[in-house]
Design a protein around this motif. Structure first.
Motif, short mmCIF file in Angstrom:
data_model
loop_
_atom_site.label_atom_id
_atom_site.label_comp_id
_atom_site.label_asym_id
_atom_site.label_seq_id
_atom_site.Cartn_x
_atom_site.Cartn_y
_atom_site.Cartn_z
N VAL A 43 0.80 -1.24 0.00
CA VAL A 43 0.00 0.00 0.00
C VAL A 43 0.83 1.28 0.00
N THR A 44 2.08 1.20 0.40
CA THR A 44 2.92 2.40 0.51
C THR A 44 3.03 3.19 -0.80
N PRO A 45 3.27 2.55 -1.95
CA PRO A 45 3.38 3.35 -3.18
C PRO A 45 2.13 4.20 -3.47
N ASP A 46 0.96 3.66 -3.22
CA ASP A 46 -0.28 4.42 -3.44
C ASP A 46 -0.38 5.61 -2.48
N LEU A 47 0.05 5.40 -1.24
CA LEU A 47 -0.01 6.50 -0.27
C LEU A 47 1.01 7.58 -0.61
N VAL A 48 2.19 7.19 -1.07
CA VAL A 48 3.22 8.17 -1.42
C VAL A 48 2.77 9.03 -2.60
N VAL A 49 2.15 8.41 -3.58
CA VAL A 49 1.67 9.14 -4.77
C VAL A 49 0.66 10.21 -4.36
N ASN A 50 -0.10 9.94 -3.32
CA ASN A 50 -1.16 10.86 -2.90
C ASN A 50 -0.72 11.87 -1.84
N LEU A 51 0.58 11.90 -1.52
CA LEU A 51 1.06 12.90 -0.56
C LEU A 51 0.92 14.30 -1.15
N PRO A 52 0.53 15.25 -0.33
CA PRO A 52 0.44 16.62 -0.84
C PRO A 52 1.82 17.14 -1.21
N GLY A 53 1.90 17.85 -2.30
CA GLY A 53 3.16 18.43 -2.74
C GLY A 53 3.38 19.78 -2.13
N PRO A 54 4.52 20.40 -2.45
CA PRO A 54 4.77 21.75 -1.93
C PRO A 54 3.78 22.75 -2.52
N THR A 55 3.46 23.73 -1.72
CA THR A 55 2.50 24.74 -2.17
C THR A 55 3.17 25.96 -2.71
#
Length: 55
Positions: A43-55
């Motif tokens: 599940v980690t790859p899916d969670l990493v992809v959905n991390l918020p990026g810098p604003t």
């Protein structure tokens, strides 16, 4: 990208689970430690992809 994951074993239920993690949304459990590690790796790859990026 490394993350710290702390796992714990509930003696009463026999379940291994994620107690704490640097990765938001990582809340999983399994009957064995090996199974828990496999689920975390899955599940980690899916969670990493959905991390918020810098604003």
């Amino acid at each position: 990208m490394p993350f710290t994951v702390t796992v714990c074993h509930d003696e009463a239920t026999g379940v291994w689970y994620v107690l704490d993690s640097d990765l938001p949304g990582l809340h999983v459990e399994a009957a064995t430690l090996d199974a828990l590690v496999a689920i975390i790796q899955d599940v980690t790859p899916d969670l990493v992809v959905n991390l918020p990026g810098p604003t």
